[in-house]
Design a protein around this motif. Sequence first.
Motif, short mmCIF file in Angstrom:
data_model
loop_
_atom_site.label_atom_id
_atom_site.label_comp_id
_atom_site.label_asym_id
_atom_site.label_seq_id
_atom_site.Cartn_x
_atom_site.Cartn_y
_atom_site.Cartn_z
N LYS A 9 0.77 -1.04 0.10
CA LYS A 9 0.18 -0.01 0.11
C LYS A 9 1.06 1.43 -0.08
N VAL A 10 1.84 1.39 0.89
CA VAL A 10 2.62 2.47 0.76
C VAL A 10 3.62 2.52 -0.23
N ARG A 30 8.54 -9.14 -5.29
CA ARG A 30 8.74 -10.96 -5.56
C ARG A 30 8.22 -11.04 -6.97
N LYS A 34 3.01 -7.72 -10.70
CA LYS A 34 2.14 -6.93 -9.84
C LYS A 34 2.59 -5.18 -9.91
N GLN A 111 8.96 -4.35 15.33
CA GLN A 111 9.48 -3.12 14.95
C GLN A 111 10.67 -2.48 15.91
N TYR A 133 -3.92 2.42 9.37
CA TYR A 133 -4.20 3.04 7.95
C TYR A 133 -5.58 2.79 7.81
N ASN A 136 -6.97 -0.15 5.70
CA ASN A 136 -7.25 -1.42 6.70
C ASN A 136 -8.82 -1.73 6.29
N1 LIG Z 1 -1.73 -1.36 8.26
C1 LIG Z 1 -1.59 -0.49 9.19
O1 LIG Z 1 -2.61 -0.01 9.78
C2 LIG Z 1 -0.35 0.01 9.48
C3 LIG Z 1 -0.10 1.18 10.49
C4 LIG Z 1 1.09 1.60 10.84
C5 LIG Z 1 2.19 1.05 10.44
N2 LIG Z 1 2.06 0.06 9.60
C6 LIG Z 1 3.21 -0.61 9.18
O2 LIG Z 1 3.34 -0.39 7.73
C7 LIG Z 1 4.33 -1.63 7.22
C8 LIG Z 1 3.37 -2.24 6.09
O3 LIG Z 1 3.20 -1.40 5.15
P1 LIG Z 1 2.05 -1.76 3.96
O4 LIG Z 1 0.69 -1.81 4.69
O5 LIG Z 1 1.95 -0.84 3.09
O6 LIG Z 1 2.50 -3.20 3.54
P2 LIG Z 1 1.31 -4.11 2.63
O7 LIG Z 1 0.30 -3.25 1.73
O8 LIG Z 1 0.95 -5.15 3.49
O9 LIG Z 1 2.65 -4.80 1.50
C9 LIG Z 1 3.59 -5.51 1.98
C10 LIG Z 1 4.33 -5.88 0.79
O10 LIG Z 1 5.32 -6.72 1.08
C11 LIG Z 1 5.63 -7.60 0.24
N3 LIG Z 1 6.29 -8.67 0.78
C12 LIG Z 1 5.90 -9.57 1.67
N4 LIG Z 1 7.14 -10.62 2.09
C13 LIG Z 1 8.00 -10.09 1.18
C14 LIG Z 1 9.35 -10.83 0.93
N5 LIG Z 1 9.77 -11.66 1.49
N6 LIG Z 1 10.08 -10.12 -0.15
C15 LIG Z 1 9.50 -9.19 -0.99
N7 LIG Z 1 8.36 -8.73 -0.66
C16 LIG Z 1 7.63 -9.06 0.25
C17 LIG Z 1 4.41 -7.94 -0.30
O11 LIG Z 1 4.32 -8.42 -1.40
P3 LIG Z 1 3.51 -9.60 -2.23
O12 LIG Z 1 2.70 -8.89 -3.17
O13 LIG Z 1 4.54 -10.49 -3.29
O14 LIG Z 1 3.18 -10.25 -1.06
C18 LIG Z 1 3.45 -6.71 -0.31
O15 LIG Z 1 3.51 -5.83 -1.62
C19 LIG Z 1 4.48 -2.45 8.41
O16 LIG Z 1 5.94 -1.98 8.92
C20 LIG Z 1 3.43 -2.10 9.36
O17 LIG Z 1 3.70 -2.18 10.72
C21 LIG Z 1 1.03 -0.42 9.08
#
Ligand SMILES: NC(=O)c1ccc[n+]([C@@H]2O[C@H](COP(=O)([O-])OP(=O)(O)OC[C@H]3O[C@@H](n4cnc5c(N)ncnc54)[C@H](OP(=O)(O)O)[C@@H]3O)[C@@H](O)[C@H]2O)c1
Length: 280
Positions: A9-10, A30, A34, A111, A133, A136
């Motif tokens: 997402k970010v 990966r 996408k 974290q 976020y 969610n």
């Molecule tokens: N969600 C919230 O409300 C919230 C709030 C505060 C902070 N955060 C923090 O924000 C971060 C998550 O950000 P986000 O929500 O933007 O993430 P996200 O949308 O869940 O995306 C995670 C990405 O990581 C990739 N990924 C997973 N495993 C991988 C690997 N082994 N190698 C390469 N890529 C991989 C996934 O790719 P695939 O498509 O290949 O699976 C996906 O594109 C975390 O640090 C979280 O704690 C989140």
Amino acid sequence: MILVTTAGKVGSEAVRLLRERDVPVRVLVRDLAKVTALADAGAEVARGDLDVPASIDDAMAGVSAVVLVSPAVPVQELNVVDSAARAGVGHVVKATSKASSDSPIARRRWQAEIEAGLAATGIPHTLLRSNAYMQNVLALAPAIAKTDSFGSAAGGGRCGLVDARDVAAVAAKIAADPAGHAGQAYWLSGPDPLSNYDVAAVLSTLLARTITYRELTFEENKDAMIAAGVPAPIAEMNAQAFSLTAQGDAEWVTGDVPALLGRPARSFSQFAADYAAAFS
Ligand SMILES: NC(=O)c1ccc[n+]([C@@H]2O[C@H](COP(=O)([O-])OP(=O)(O)OC[C@H]3O[C@@H](n4cnc5c(N)ncnc54)[C@H](OP(=O)(O)O)[C@@H]3O)[C@@H](O)[C@H]2O)c1
């Protein structure tokens, strides 16, 4: 060259915004399929896996700043941090949350471990401590579309929900021009602390039908997420976070997004309007 790990997402929005400003950017993913839109926008794409250090080293070549955003598994993000240190990267922008080594939520302890590892390298860095976020809520969209209702263990607790696109905008801006941001931790939120009753009211107005919010217990919330396909350990952490929200843990808003971006943070009403099709 800025490296963005990964294209969630970010990450995907940060890459899009950097390309919009013509900044050279590489995104580590990966699955190349996408990110075709990002490649079309001029982003370099590096196929890699955060579990495979050599693939990260390949993506790190010639990089001046890294946007570190991923599911925050310590071994994976510390692989990126170590690779950045080896490559002499000048700045890391790390997406994080209310990290704490004694949090009851494993993800917040992870974290804290990653932040400590990043600090130990001495690489200048900036922490983006975001509230939950708005995106969610999209995970609830199928249930909302089907049942006109949604549930959570957050009770009547309020949360300063932030649009992940604003988190991405802050990350992109700092990565492109890190001067003055080293050693800073920004607390990113939206403009309003909202309960899920408020979220239901905004969605009801937007969709012109009544959307009802139901308070769930921790177990009910966890089981509902597992039934919807969320892996059990993640469902557990999410339900824990929602239970803390019920106790006021997320009831904070700051002026950091407008101060950093020079415009207001997106409101939940704006977010919902932009994603209305998902709830229909
Ligand atoms: N969600 C919230 O409300 C919230 C709030 C505060 C902070 N955060 C923090 O924000 C971060 C998550 O950000 P986000 O929500 O933007 O993430 P996200 O949308 O869940 O995306 C995670 C990405 O990581 C990739 N990924 C997973 N495993 C991988 C690997 N082994 N190698 C390469 N890529 C991989 C996934 O790719 P695939 O498509 O290949 O699976 C996906 O594109 C975390 O640090 C979280 O704690 C989140």
